[in-house]
Design an enzyme around this catalytic site. Sequence first.
Site, PDB file in Angstrom:
ATOM      1  N   ASP A 359     -40.497 -34.263  69.586  1.00  0.00           N
ATOM      2  CA  ASP A 359     -40.576 -35.682  69.925  1.00  0.00           C
ATOM      3  C   ASP A 359     -39.544 -36.062  70.988  1.00  0.00           C
ATOM      4  OD1 ASP A 359     -41.745 -35.105  67.478  1.00  0.00           O
ATOM      5  OD2 ASP A 359     -41.231 -37.016  66.569  1.00  0.00           O
ATOM      6  N   GLU A 489     -52.240 -32.337  63.465  1.00  0.00           N
ATOM      7  CA  GLU A 489     -51.971 -31.475  62.312  1.00  0.00           C
ATOM      8  C   GLU A 489     -53.082 -31.516  61.264  1.00  0.00           C
ATOM      9  OE1 GLU A 489     -47.099 -31.713  62.673  1.00  0.00           O
ATOM     10  OE2 GLU A 489     -48.169 -33.104  61.354  1.00  0.00           O
TER      11      GLU A 489
END
Length: 767
Positions: A359, A489
């Site tokens: 991130d 995911e």
Amino acid sequence: MNQDYIKADPWSIIEEDFENERVKSSESLFSIGNGAMGQRANFEENYSGDTFQGSYIAGVYYPDKTRVGWWKNGYPEYFAKVLNAPNWIGINITLNGTPLDLYTCQKVTSFRRELNMKEGWYKRSFVATTSNGLEVAVEVTRFLSLEYDEVGAIQYNLQILNSDAKAEVCPYLDSGIKNMDSNWDDKFWNTTKVSSEGNRAFIESHTMKTNFAICTFMQSELTVDGEKFEDFSTKEEEMMVGHAYAINLEKNQTLTLIKYGGYAVDRNHPTDGLKKAADVVLSKVSGLGFDVIFQKQKEDWAQIWEMSDITIAGDAKAQQGIRFNIFQLNQTYLGKDSRLNIGPKGFTGEKYGGSTYWDTEAYCLPFYMATKNQDVAWNLLKYRYNHLDRAIENAGKLGFDNGAALYPMVTMNGEECHNEWEITFEEIHRNGAIAFAVYNYHRFTGDYSYIPKMGLEVLVGIARFWHQRVNFSEEKQKYVMLGVTGPNEYENNVNNNWYSNYLAKWCIDYAVEQLNKVEKEYPEDYDRVLSKVKLTRKEIAEWTKVSGNMFFPYSEKHKVFLQQDGFLDKEMIKVNDLDKSERPINQKWSWDRILRSPYIKQADVLQGFYFFEDHFSQEELARHFDFYEPFTVHESSLSPCVHSIQAAKLGRMDQAYTFYLRTSRLDLDDYNKEVEEGLHITSMAGTWMSIVEGFGGMRVLDDQLCFTPQIPKQWESYSFRVNFRNQIVTIFVSSEGTSFEVTGNQDLNIKVNGEQVTLVPGEVIKI
């Protein structure tokens, strides 16, 4: 339904009325930090209801042994936990022998708390009737100093409104704390010494295994109606020390406790000098006094906002949302220390281990590059260079060799410490985000020096990894990548994830390009790096063979790149056709069902289109956006911002605005029903991107700053600033047009809507 108890206010987060069931959510939302430490908004006085106690110190962690049902080769041995640190904010209060506890009070009225983002402080006030009938008025102000970042300060005011009473006020330190997310209920801290000297107290302790040493400290000063009250007794236990003031308090008298507290840490001081360091900083802040350091806090935050503020006129919730995001980013990381990074929860909770994820490079770097000076972004890149040896070790544990580097999914010190196999082993796209950050830094700052000094070694290690991670498919006559998990995911262990394959190709090509450039322009650095990494022309040729023949799954029918080989084999039911009671699917469905569904947790193919926007046409972006967005549930905090930016690029401002509001108020409105666990700090940088890159259309193209400004119909105007190559550009956008202003000593050439514009210092240019 989303939570809606936070009052809309341009500069503050405000809660009115007390409800036990939202205490933990508010503890997250009203969290405070100063880059060096932070804490959830726990009550100072005792609270016996459901609460999530949390104080955290930057860079201090514990390697909690991995807990899995079946050990697999290559598993990290531990999951690094940001540690719940010893508690220094506590103030026990008893009135006529009964504890002040909002959970057990007969009645709580006039409850209000405010997080003032403009000035960097948190205030709570209430009137309560205790279980023994005393009516008490309390007002508490708390902040963590930016100037003296080892210290926080509390001013606790108390009045009894209906009677005289005997009050005991006991500020204390407590090291008997534990993490809520401990795997094995291990003891994380060892307390070695508890002491009290005058009106100061100290607890010396160290972490188990990692052996970080800290001294938790406090100093208290108590007055009644302005008169000093200096008599107290010391309460000392194995892991607690407090100073108990016993006072006969008359009705309507005002008791004021000033408490300074915080941590001296061996990351910054000699281990045997921590108590001395605590004494020094306590003498400094107490000598200045609460009011002086409080005023300095306001000035320091004013300086931060001068550069990083985004103003929005005509939309209070949107304004509050963006400032909340910017405020929390600055509370979490200020760029002073290259040993630190930006955890997904910052100082607001323990989920995700509080460690560094991809991130930082994908979402946070643009914010810090544009709102600070380039040294801050340099420190973020240096952090990864400093961990290159560990990245090579991480790859080695999975069977890679020859200096191939796999940066960790989660880390505190460069070592992989994430223990979900489908992410640890397979979410390897994180390598690409780090390489892209190197490119992005040079593109935005114009500073190439990082690449020959440090970045080239990083790029070589990453290229070696991708070269080894693919294999040649005889059937396809292409290089393929098997068994990966992309940013989405909700698809694990898939083959030929388009985003991962595209990143691999780009990383190799970019590494080769930089090798050629450094060889020509920085020959000494080139020779040093090649000698160090033992790179040959033959190996580089093998890389380019892979990048030139990579397989990308594609649907001729839909004219889109596919998320992965089998994406169209799924039952393609769109999100709008799902019953709302099924959402969020990560809380309602089994993992097996999620994996077989077409639903996307966050942008995957579109993440690639965001990074490499100039590789694709507007028509291709529209086609991919229209194909994938209907299957996206946005159950990752990182998803809405990318969609907002791309919707704006496509001119779909209503959709862009909807996504912006979702990303900016993700936590304030608790879209994902999990804010009590902590805030989504790293995705907050995506909110900033949604305005600056989305609505403002800011890009760097052909070495030049470019804008294509648009404005949502809900807004009257908005403005922001960016630091582009040490020149501050102010952009103001309204429905009437856009104005630009540059500060500094030289002109700046930019493009607006494709047209060349020259900004002259001191002049406002209106378009």
